[in-house]
Design a protein around this motif. Structure first.
Motif, short mmCIF file in Angstrom:
data_model
loop_
_atom_site.label_atom_id
_atom_site.label_comp_id
_atom_site.label_asym_id
_atom_site.label_seq_id
_atom_site.Cartn_x
_atom_site.Cartn_y
_atom_site.Cartn_z
N ILE A 8 0.81 -1.23 0.00
CA ILE A 8 0.00 0.00 0.00
C ILE A 8 0.84 1.27 0.00
N ILE A 9 2.15 1.16 0.30
CA ILE A 9 3.01 2.36 0.29
C ILE A 9 3.83 2.46 -0.99
N ARG A 10 3.45 1.71 -2.00
CA ARG A 10 4.25 1.70 -3.24
C ARG A 10 4.49 3.10 -3.80
N ASP A 11 3.50 3.98 -3.71
CA ASP A 11 3.65 5.35 -4.23
C ASP A 11 4.69 6.15 -3.46
N MET A 12 5.13 5.61 -2.32
CA MET A 12 6.12 6.32 -1.49
C MET A 12 7.55 5.80 -1.70
N TYR A 13 7.73 4.85 -2.58
CA TYR A 13 9.05 4.24 -2.74
C TYR A 13 10.14 5.27 -3.02
N ASP A 14 9.87 6.22 -3.91
CA ASP A 14 10.88 7.24 -4.23
C ASP A 14 11.18 8.11 -3.01
N LYS A 15 10.14 8.48 -2.28
CA LYS A 15 10.32 9.30 -1.08
C LYS A 15 11.15 8.55 -0.03
N ILE A 16 10.88 7.27 0.13
CA ILE A 16 11.64 6.46 1.09
C ILE A 16 13.09 6.32 0.63
N ARG A 17 13.26 6.11 -0.66
CA ARG A 17 14.61 5.96 -1.21
C ARG A 17 15.44 7.22 -0.97
N LYS B 64 14.79 9.38 1.41
CA LYS B 64 14.63 9.76 2.82
C LYS B 64 13.96 11.13 2.95
N ASP B 65 12.95 11.33 2.11
CA ASP B 65 12.24 12.62 2.06
C ASP B 65 10.99 12.54 2.92
N GLY C 119 -1.51 7.63 11.37
CA GLY C 119 -1.90 7.32 10.01
C GLY C 119 -0.83 7.57 8.97
N ARG C 120 0.37 7.82 9.42
CA ARG C 120 1.47 8.16 8.50
C ARG C 120 2.50 7.03 8.47
N TYR C 121 3.01 6.71 7.28
CA TYR C 121 3.96 5.60 7.18
C TYR C 121 5.28 5.88 7.88
N GLU C 122 5.72 7.12 7.92
CA GLU C 122 7.02 7.43 8.51
C GLU C 122 7.15 6.85 9.93
N GLU C 123 6.07 6.91 10.70
CA GLU C 123 6.11 6.38 12.06
C GLU C 123 6.31 4.86 12.07
N ILE C 124 5.69 4.17 11.12
CA ILE C 124 5.85 2.73 11.00
C ILE C 124 7.28 2.40 10.55
#
Length: 551
Positions: free
Chosen positions: A292-301, A303-304, A314-319
């Motif tokens: 479900i976080i696929r759209d965030m892959y670039d942001k995670i890569r 570290k944005d 409700g935010r992935y960063e906390e997870i």
């Protein structure tokens, strides 16, 4: 239907180790694996080993089958004739899941389930099933009987009593809402140090029974209850509708079915294989998070991540920032998780999920990351059934709840309202005191060494809570204050699921508990704590009795 080529996922690890042993490569592979430093490298290394040994499981095709649907429906008919309505309902629902699209078998399964719902007083749900039966080409020769049922239900539907799955979810008033933790009151704060890691501390005195947090999960999954609960919202539902393409996914409404499509479009093809592999919650929840976080892959890569000073559930960063204890895991543990990640990745490559090699590597990285964080951080979602039985129906990723350290004598307790976890104080907590959840067994029901052993195995620490340090006794041997805990307390009514009584008595139970809280431990306080927990549980998720069905 058997699938001899599919084994439980743990067996693939055993088979791989046996393959390596036959070629005398265990020590060499262990040395090579131990030298790897990134999750992606580890998963790719193990993937190559499994591929080289030709051990990957084949994808099992899932398809609708009218013959299977008819067989299930006939078993349902037998149960209905003997008045075993609960079993009949489950079999008819499975028949609906297996029936082919727009088929007579689908229509008849809906019609037969409507008969059970009618008999049990679920008139609204009965009418919905009748509508679905007619929309799927219900046989003309059988329609008079269905029309009669429809007419009777239309007359009775207004008399159907509302049976809420849970009472109203507690709401945190705006004036006491925490400015830095979105789901919590202003009575707590997050602290961090080398000894305790991130943990929760009281900023003011917290009274026994006080609500501390109301947290929705970032992500959740259904566990086990596939024929009675919605796969998307986990709501108890007796007229579930099926995915049109697979036999595994059932939903309470078209809205939930459409909402689930964001991830189910990938899992639909895989669910049958996942089920046969015995993929449990500690594998399925990490998988779902990474999908479900696929759209965030670039942001995670890159570290944005957003830093706004507020901890948001409700935010992935906390997870993403939860601890996985990777540095504490033995090589064997990490290798086993990599086998799981490699098999899931192999199966995902047979869907349309991946669009680039970068995405494949990020998927491998994050999947292994959350396979490590899951056992230490994710929480059960449960419901009460009948008297005092608590049944797990799901699991969720609750980032705030994950920051509570453990005690065998906790001062907080969690109860579920749908997928929402409500956290309350179960002991008086002084300002500056740390808040503790319980990760395993309570001191009153399990000996110290057994508790410590379980915690050490899953969470990698030796418990030093007050109950362990002082070796508090089990419940039968707790000190007795020599007084009655609460004269007016009728435990039998609580055991029988009397919600009105639970709401009426909980205030008296909490007041009595405050008076008997010291000295610790004592039998009367333990009894009142359990009574308070029972009261809170009864206003959360509960299946209520109604003739043969539990609802």
């Amino acid at each position: 239907m058997s699938h001899p080529t599919i084994k439980l996922i743990e067996k693939y690890l055993q088979d791989l180790l046996s393959h390596l042993a036959r070629s005398d490569r265990v020590a060499k592979v262990s040395e090579q694996f131990s030298a790897l430093r990134s999750n992606t490298e580890r998963v790719q290394f193990v993937h190559a080993l499994i591929e080289g040994a030709n051990l990957f499981p084949a994808l099992v095709e899932d398809f609708k089958n009218d013959a299977e649907a008819v067989a299930l429906r006939q078993k349902g008919n037998e149960m209905f004739k003997t008045k075993n309505n609960e079993a009949a309902l489950e079999l008819y629902t499975k028949s609906i899941a297996n029936a082919e699209k727009n088929s007579e078998s689908l229509a008849v399964a809906y019609a037969n389930r409507s008969a059970v719902l009618m008999e049990e007083g679920y008139f609204k749900e009965c009418l919905e099933d009748i509508k679905n039966a007619l929309c799927n080409g219900y046989p003309s020769k059988l329609k008079p009987k269905l029309d009669a049922r429809k007419e009777k239900c239309q007359q009775l539907v207004q008399s159907q009593k509302a049976t809420p799955y849970h009472q109203n979810i507690p709401c945190i008033p705006e004036e006491i809402r925490n400015k830095h933790i979105a789901c919590a009151t202003n009575s707590v704060e997050i602290k961090d140090n080398d000894d305790l890691g991130r943990h929760i501390v009281a900023t003011k005195d917290i009274q026994l029974g006080e609500v501390i947090a109301v947290e929705k999960p970032f992500c959740h999954i259904l566990v086990g209850k596939t024929s009675s609960h919605c796969r998307e919202c986990l709501r108890l539902c007796y007229n579930l509708i099926s995915c049109q393409n697979c036999t595994e996914a059932l939903y309470c409404s078209k809205n939930c079915k459409e909402k689930a499509n964001s991830y189910h479009k990938y899992e639909c093809k895989l669910l049958k294989t996942f089920t046969l592999l015995g993929m449990d919650k500690m594998k399925m929840l990490p998988w779902k998070i990474v999908v479900i976080i696929r759209d965030m892959y670039d942001k995670i890569r890159n570290k944005d991540f957003v830093e706004d000073g507020i901890y948001r559930s409700g935010r992935y960063e906390e997870i993403h920032n939860l601890v996985g204890n990777d540095e504490k895991r033995p090589v064997s543990d990490m290798f086993g998780r990599c086998v799981t990640a490699a098999i899931i990745y192999h199966l995902m490559k047979q869907t349309s999920f991946f669009t680039s090699e970068d995405d494949e590597e990020m998927f491998q990285n994050l999947l292994l990351k959350h396979l490590q964080t899951a056992p230490c951080n994710f929480h059960q979602i449960f419901e009460m059934v009948e008297a005092e039985e608590t049944v797990e129906i799901g699991a969720g990723a609750y980032s705030f709840l994950s920051m509570f350290n453990h005690s065998c004598s906790p001062n907080v307790v969690r109860h579920c309202y749908g997928t929402v976890n409500v956290l309350r104080a179960i002991r008086t907590i002084q300002a500056g005191e740390q808040l503790f959840d319980n990760y395993g067994y309570h001191h009153a029901v399990e000996p110290r060494e057994s508790r410590r052993s379980s915690l050490r195995k899953q969470y990698f620490f030796d418990c030093s809570c007050e109950a362990c340090e002082q070796d508090w006794p089990l419940y039968p041997d707790l000190p007795d204050l020599g007084v009655v805990a609460l004269d007016c307390l009728d435990l039998e009514r609580l055991r029988n699921g009397d919600i009105g009584y639970a709401q009426e008595i909980v205030g008296d139970v909490l007041e009595a508990a405050r008076k008997m809280e010291h000295p610790q431990p004592n039998k009367q306080f333990a009894e009142l704590q359990e009574a308070a927990k029972q009261c809170f549980a009864l206003i959360g998720n509960v299946r209520r009795k109604n003739n043969h069905l539990l609802k």
